[in-house]
Design an enzyme around this catalytic site. Structure first.
Site, short mmCIF file in Angstrom:
data_model
loop_
_atom_site.label_atom_id
_atom_site.label_comp_id
_atom_site.label_asym_id
_atom_site.label_seq_id
_atom_site.Cartn_x
_atom_site.Cartn_y
_atom_site.Cartn_z
N GLY A 1 0.80 -1.22 0.00
CA GLY A 1 0.00 0.00 0.00
C GLY A 1 0.83 1.26 0.00
O GLY A 1 0.43 2.28 0.56
N ALA A 2 1.99 1.23 -0.67
CA ALA A 2 2.91 2.37 -0.63
C ALA A 2 2.79 3.27 -1.85
O ALA A 2 3.63 4.14 -2.06
CB ALA A 2 4.34 1.88 -0.49
N GLY B 1 -0.49 7.93 0.26
CA GLY B 1 -0.88 8.03 1.65
C GLY B 1 0.15 7.59 2.66
O GLY B 1 1.35 7.83 2.52
N ILE B 2 -0.32 6.92 3.70
CA ILE B 2 0.53 6.50 4.80
C ILE B 2 1.64 5.58 4.32
O ILE B 2 2.79 5.69 4.74
CB ILE B 2 -0.34 5.81 5.89
CG1 ILE B 2 -1.25 6.84 6.56
CG2 ILE B 2 0.54 5.13 6.93
CD1 ILE B 2 -2.28 6.22 7.48
N GLY B 3 1.30 4.64 3.44
CA GLY B 3 2.31 3.70 2.95
C GLY B 3 3.44 4.39 2.22
O GLY B 3 4.61 4.00 2.35
N SER C 1 -6.50 -0.88 12.80
CA SER C 1 -7.32 0.33 12.74
C SER C 1 -8.03 0.53 14.07
O SER C 1 -8.25 -0.43 14.82
CB SER C 1 -8.36 0.17 11.62
OG SER C 1 -9.38 1.14 11.72
N TYR D 1 -15.44 -4.21 7.68
CA TYR D 1 -14.10 -3.63 7.82
C TYR D 1 -13.54 -3.94 9.21
O TYR D 1 -12.39 -4.39 9.33
CB TYR D 1 -14.18 -2.12 7.61
CG TYR D 1 -12.85 -1.41 7.74
CD1 TYR D 1 -11.84 -1.60 6.80
CD2 TYR D 1 -12.61 -0.54 8.80
CE1 TYR D 1 -10.62 -0.95 6.92
CE2 TYR D 1 -11.40 0.12 8.92
CZ TYR D 1 -10.40 -0.08 7.98
OH TYR D 1 -9.20 0.55 8.10
#
Length: 312
Positions: free
Chosen positions: A21-22, A25-27, A150, A175
């Site tokens: 997930g890079a 965003g955060i990744g 989360s 989720y």
């Protein structure tokens, strides 16, 4: 202006890191910070165009860094197996694995290539299969595996009666279920590593709340515009009210992955009010993550669903 929280990251020269997930965003922040600390960073991405833009961003902020794109779709077990096989062929140990990618609350139920509810399949099972496929490289690298969960894992439960949400789909409950399952898996990974001598350290992190792409417009998820929640979070973040920024939200996982003091089985998140923003700190495990029996159940059921015995 209040001082923005930050952490010191030790020298990571010669260490191979993989961040899911890079592509944004955060990744992307996590990957960039690891590269700036000297790590060789692998960016497995689903969207090559976004991946190439992310690669350029990392290299602008970490000139001369070793960064490589790979193809990975966590919603496809075949794609996960292909990546694991490619990296196994390279034969180079992995020192850091940050399981950061995820999808959140599609308005209607969607499924992965393999027929799993999308959040279960992507957030949890795809990462489980990745750990399984990379296990020899993780063991060879004495890896730290950091799994991003989360604040949603502090409510709800694993929906054992209907893991695939076929009877009554609820996006937020699905989720939460996926993130609880993933957190339990991460803790069980630590217990099994300690018991079996795998040499892997496994911990959990959560980013708090920040204006990431999770709740943004995502046509592929049938979400045509940013959610109201995302617009509110963005406004609060700009004003420094309660929630964090994308940069601060990356810090708990970065701390968990790189702190020399980390010993496994711990949980990190923001230390501000409600753990929504602020500097990273160790936190008490959510009640949903404390049962070892539930963790074993998640591990065993996950093995069945991905068709792989982890470490077997």
């Amino acid at each position: 202006m209040p001082r923005r929280p930050d952490i010191d990251i030790p020298d990571l020269s010669g260490q191979r890191a993989l961040v899911t997930g890079a592509s944004d965003g955060i990744g992307l922040v996590i990957a960039t910070r690891l590269a700036r600390a000297g790590a060789e960073v692998l960016l497995p991405v689903r969207n090559r165009r976004k991946g190439e833009a992310a690669l350029a961003t990392v290299l602008r902020q970490a000139p001369g860094a070793e960064v490589a794109l790979h193809d990975l779709d966590l919603s496809s077990l075949a794609s996960v197996r292909d990546l694991a096989a490619r990296l196994q062929d390279e034969g180079r140990p992995i020192r850091l694995l940050v399981n950061n990618a995820g999808v959140m609350t599609p308005p209607s139920r969607q499924t992965t290539t393999d027929g799993f509810e999308l959040q279960l399949g992507t957030n949890h099972l795809g990462h489980v299969a990745l750990v399984a496929g990379l296990l020899p490289l993780l063991r060879a690298g004495g890896a730290t595996v950091t799994s991003q969960i989360s604040v949603a894992a502090n409510s709800g439960a694993v929906n054992w009666a209907d893991l695939n949400w076929e009877r009554s789909y609820d996006g937020m409950r699905a989720y939460s279920s996926s993130k609880i399952a993933f957190g339990l898996f991460g803790l069980e990974l630590q217990r099994r590593s300690a018991a079996l001598g795998w040499g892997i350290t496994s911990d959990l992190a959560h980013p708090g709340v920040a204006p990431t792409a999770l709740l943004a417009a995502r046509p592929e998820l049938a979400r045509e515009r940013d959610t109201v929640g995302r617009r509110v979070i963005t406004a609060m973040s700009r004003r420094g009210i309660l929630v964090g920024t994308v940069e601060s939200a990356a810090l708990p996982a970065l701390y968990a992955a790189t702190s020399p003091a980390e010993r496994g089985g711990r949980f990190y998140g923001p230390s501000g009010p409600g753990h929504l923003g602020g500097a990273p700190a160790e936190q008490r495990l959510y009640s949903r993550l404390r049962s070892e029996d539930e963790a074993r159940r998640v591990w065993e059921r996950s093995e069945q669903l991905i068709g792989t015995s982890i470490g077997g």
